[in-house]
Design an enzyme around this catalytic site. Structure first.
Site, PDB file in Angstrom:
ATOM      1  N   ASP A 179     -48.738 -52.640  -4.361  1.00  0.00           N
ATOM      2  CA  ASP A 179     -49.515 -53.414  -5.345  1.00  0.00           C
ATOM      3  C   ASP A 179     -48.969 -53.277  -6.766  1.00  0.00           C
ATOM      4  O   ASP A 179     -49.727 -53.331  -7.737  1.00  0.00           O
ATOM      5  CB  ASP A 179     -51.006 -52.981  -5.323  1.00  0.00           C
ATOM      6  CG  ASP A 179     -51.634 -53.124  -3.949  1.00  0.00           C
ATOM      7  OD1 ASP A 179     -51.260 -54.065  -3.227  1.00  0.00           O
ATOM      8  OD2 ASP A 179     -52.485 -52.290  -3.598  1.00  0.00           O
ATOM      9  N   ASN A 198     -58.463 -65.968   4.299  1.00  0.00           N
ATOM     10  CA  ASN A 198     -57.513 -66.464   3.285  1.00  0.00           C
ATOM     11  C   ASN A 198     -56.526 -67.443   3.900  1.00  0.00           C
ATOM     12  O   ASN A 198     -56.158 -68.431   3.277  1.00  0.00           O
ATOM     13  CB  ASN A 198     -56.783 -65.298   2.612  1.00  0.00           C
ATOM     14  CG  ASN A 198     -57.637 -64.671   1.523  1.00  0.00           C
ATOM     15  OD1 ASN A 198     -57.798 -65.243   0.449  1.00  0.00           O
ATOM     16  ND2 ASN A 198     -58.218 -63.510   1.815  1.00  0.00           N
ATOM     17  N   GLY A 230     -58.580 -63.523   8.762  1.00  0.00           N
ATOM     18  CA  GLY A 230     -57.819 -64.693   8.337  1.00  0.00           C
ATOM     19  C   GLY A 230     -58.587 -65.719   7.521  1.00  0.00           C
ATOM     20  O   GLY A 230     -58.253 -66.901   7.548  1.00  0.00           O
ATOM     21  N   ALA A 276     -63.134 -65.868  -5.796  1.00  0.00           N
ATOM     22  CA  ALA A 276     -61.788 -65.640  -6.339  1.00  0.00           C
ATOM     23  C   ALA A 276     -60.674 -65.856  -5.306  1.00  0.00           C
ATOM     24  O   ALA A 276     -59.831 -66.733  -5.468  1.00  0.00           O
ATOM     25  CB  ALA A 276     -61.700 -64.240  -6.929  1.00  0.00           C
ATOM     26  N   GLU A 277     -60.676 -65.107  -4.218  1.00  0.00           N
ATOM     27  CA  GLU A 277     -59.510 -65.119  -3.321  1.00  0.00           C
ATOM     28  C   GLU A 277     -59.184 -66.494  -2.752  1.00  0.00           C
ATOM     29  O   GLU A 277     -58.028 -66.931  -2.767  1.00  0.00           O
ATOM     30  CB  GLU A 277     -59.730 -64.140  -2.165  1.00  0.00           C
ATOM     31  CG  GLU A 277     -59.811 -62.698  -2.613  1.00  0.00           C
ATOM     32  CD  GLU A 277     -59.837 -61.747  -1.433  1.00  0.00           C
ATOM     33  OE1 GLU A 277     -59.016 -61.877  -0.527  1.00  0.00           O
ATOM     34  OE2 GLU A 277     -60.721 -60.857  -1.414  1.00  0.00           O
ATOM     35  N   GLU A 283     -41.108 -53.002  -4.237  1.00  0.00           N
ATOM     36  CA  GLU A 283     -41.007 -51.825  -3.362  1.00  0.00           C
ATOM     37  C   GLU A 283     -42.236 -50.918  -3.425  1.00  0.00           C
ATOM     38  O   GLU A 283     -42.454 -50.090  -2.552  1.00  0.00           O
ATOM     39  CB  GLU A 283     -39.741 -51.015  -3.704  1.00  0.00           C
ATOM     40  CG  GLU A 283     -38.445 -51.597  -3.146  1.00  0.00           C
ATOM     41  CD  GLU A 283     -37.908 -52.811  -3.907  1.00  0.00           C
ATOM     42  OE1 GLU A 283     -38.535 -53.240  -4.903  1.00  0.00           O
ATOM     43  OE2 GLU A 283     -36.850 -53.335  -3.486  1.00  0.00           O
ATOM     44  N   ARG A 322     -40.426 -47.096  14.389  1.00  0.00           N
ATOM     45  CA  ARG A 322     -40.583 -47.972  13.218  1.00  0.00           C
ATOM     46  C   ARG A 322     -39.376 -48.886  13.036  1.00  0.00           C
ATOM     47  O   ARG A 322     -39.496 -50.057  12.683  1.00  0.00           O
ATOM     48  CB  ARG A 322     -40.768 -47.053  11.993  1.00  0.00           C
ATOM     49  CG  ARG A 322     -41.632 -47.636  10.916  1.00  0.00           C
ATOM     50  CD  ARG A 322     -43.088 -47.698  11.339  1.00  0.00           C
ATOM     51  NE  ARG A 322     -43.839 -48.587  10.474  1.00  0.00           N
ATOM     52  CZ  ARG A 322     -45.002 -49.151  10.786  1.00  0.00           C
ATOM     53  NH1 ARG A 322     -45.561 -48.947  11.956  1.00  0.00           N
ATOM     54  NH2 ARG A 322     -45.615 -49.931   9.943  1.00  0.00           N
ATOM     55  N   ASN A 350     -48.737 -61.582  -2.369  1.00  0.00           N
ATOM     56  CA  ASN A 350     -49.803 -60.820  -1.708  1.00  0.00           C
ATOM     57  C   ASN A 350     -51.116 -61.087  -2.433  1.00  0.00           C
ATOM     58  O   ASN A 350     -51.136 -61.253  -3.655  1.00  0.00           O
ATOM     59  CB  ASN A 350     -49.480 -59.317  -1.783  1.00  0.00           C
ATOM     60  CG  ASN A 350     -50.562 -58.462  -1.143  1.00  0.00           C
ATOM     61  OD1 ASN A 350     -51.033 -58.742  -0.035  1.00  0.00           O
ATOM     62  ND2 ASN A 350     -50.994 -57.404  -1.830  1.00  0.00           N
ATOM     63  N   HIS A 408     -54.765 -59.352  -3.294  1.00  0.00           N
ATOM     64  CA  HIS A 408     -55.451 -58.052  -3.277  1.00  0.00           C
ATOM     65  C   HIS A 408     -56.842 -58.233  -3.879  1.00  0.00           C
ATOM     66  O   HIS A 408     -56.990 -58.884  -4.924  1.00  0.00           O
ATOM     67  CB  HIS A 408     -54.643 -57.015  -4.069  1.00  0.00           C
ATOM     68  CG  HIS A 408     -55.259 -55.658  -4.016  1.00  0.00           C
ATOM     69  ND1 HIS A 408     -55.124 -54.828  -2.916  1.00  0.00           N
ATOM     70  CD2 HIS A 408     -56.053 -55.019  -4.898  1.00  0.00           C
ATOM     71  CE1 HIS A 408     -55.811 -53.716  -3.134  1.00  0.00           C
ATOM     72  NE2 HIS A 408     -56.383 -53.799  -4.328  1.00  0.00           N
TER      73      HIS A 408
HETATM   74  C1  GAR Z   1     -58.851 -59.843   1.883  1.00  0.00           C
HETATM   75  O1  GAR Z   1     -59.958 -59.443   1.123  1.00  0.00           O
HETATM   76  C2  GAR Z   1     -57.567 -59.447   1.187  1.00  0.00           C
HETATM   77  O2  GAR Z   1     -57.638 -59.558  -0.203  1.00  0.00           O
HETATM   78  C3  GAR Z   1     -57.460 -58.000   1.608  1.00  0.00           C
HETATM   79  O3  GAR Z   1     -57.817 -57.997   2.978  1.00  0.00           O
HETATM   80  C4  GAR Z   1     -58.783 -59.044   3.187  1.00  0.00           C
HETATM   81  C5  GAR Z   1     -58.324 -59.896   4.356  1.00  0.00           C
HETATM   82  O4  GAR Z   1     -59.304 -60.830   4.720  1.00  0.00           O
HETATM   83  N1  GAR Z   1     -56.124 -57.487   1.408  1.00  0.00           N
HETATM   84  C6  GAR Z   1     -55.863 -56.260   0.972  1.00  0.00           C
HETATM   85  O5  GAR Z   1     -56.715 -55.417   0.750  1.00  0.00           O
HETATM   86  C7  GAR Z   1     -54.376 -55.960   0.774  1.00  0.00           C
HETATM   87  N2  GAR Z   1     -54.184 -54.768   0.014  1.00  0.00           N
HETATM   88  P1  GAR Z   1     -58.972 -62.117   5.561  1.00  0.00           P
HETATM   89  O6  GAR Z   1     -58.208 -61.655   6.818  1.00  0.00           O
HETATM   90  O7  GAR Z   1     -60.304 -62.687   5.911  1.00  0.00           O
HETATM   91  O8  GAR Z   1     -58.145 -63.038   4.720  1.00  0.00           O
END
Ligand code: GAR
Length: 208
Positions: A151, A14, A12, A180-181, A148, A66, A108, A110
């Protein structure tokens, strides 16, 4: 006030960047109304609770199939009445009904420059392993709307990050997050909250 629901599976960081940006006023006119995790042990849930944000777990392990899991998940989503849904390291495929209902309202993050190093099975640390295997010199992160495919939705923001010699998947992952993120995701939420993202013909346009 934009009502934001955040879905998480792991640490978590992000989510934390988003919370911090809202608390510091970098992201305005938006509040996180709920955090949902598919994983009871996700540290992200702790982070949410520390900030007095409603945090719930909906685990597929607790449902017979599911379909039942999807119904419970969708219920938890709808209960929070979100204007925007943010997938911040959420590693579950969304029910199609949810994608239809919240079209161009699910973001999302990525950890690569899409369309490189993405798609089914390419997530988390694996993305950085593949980037290093291929020997790219530049990687980065992407915020996009969810459709759908995996990515494949409209790209909203991207930022490049340099690969350094001696990088391991772990060091590269950390640099992509830091450079970046943690910047892109809050910025995308702020842009959305102020009506600055539009989508036409499957492409997103950002009025900055
Ligand atoms: C992040 O790097 C995010 O971009 C990636 O998972 C990580 C989660 O980290 N997501 C993906 O790969 C989705 N395809 P976080 O829980 O520390 O935010």
């Amino acid at each position: 006030m934009l009502r934001v629901l955040v879905c998480v599976s792991g640490g978590g960081t992000n989510l934390q960047a988003l919370i911090d940006s809202m608390e510091s006023g970098k992201v305005r006119d938006a509040q996180i109304v709920r955090v949902i995790s598919n994983n009871k042990g996700a540290y992200a849930l702790e982070r949410a609770r520390e900030h007095h944000i409603d945090a719930v777990c909906v685990s597929p392990k607790e449902y017979p199939d599911r379909e039942a899991f999807h119904a419970a998940f969708l219920h938890a989503v709808e209960e929070s009445d979100p204007d925007l849904i943010v997938l911040a390291g959420f590693l579950v495929v969304l029910p199609e009904e949810m994608i239809r209902k919240y079209r161009n309202r699910i973001l999302n993050i990525h950890p690569s420059l899409i369309p490189s190093f993405c798609g089914t099975g390419c997530y988390g640390l694996k993305v950085h392993e593949k980037a290093l295997e291929r020997g790219v010199k530049i990687t980065g992160a992407t915020v996009h709307f969810v459709d759908e495919g995996t990515d494949t939705g409209p790209i909203v923001l991207q930022k490049a990050v340099a690969v350094q010699s001696g990088d391991t998947p772990g060091t590269l992952q950390r640099r992509v997050m830091e450079e970046a993120e943690w910047e892109l995701l809050p910025r995308a939420v702020d842009l959305f909250a102020h009506g600055k993202i539009s989508v036409r013909d499957g492409r997103a346009d950002v009025a900055d």
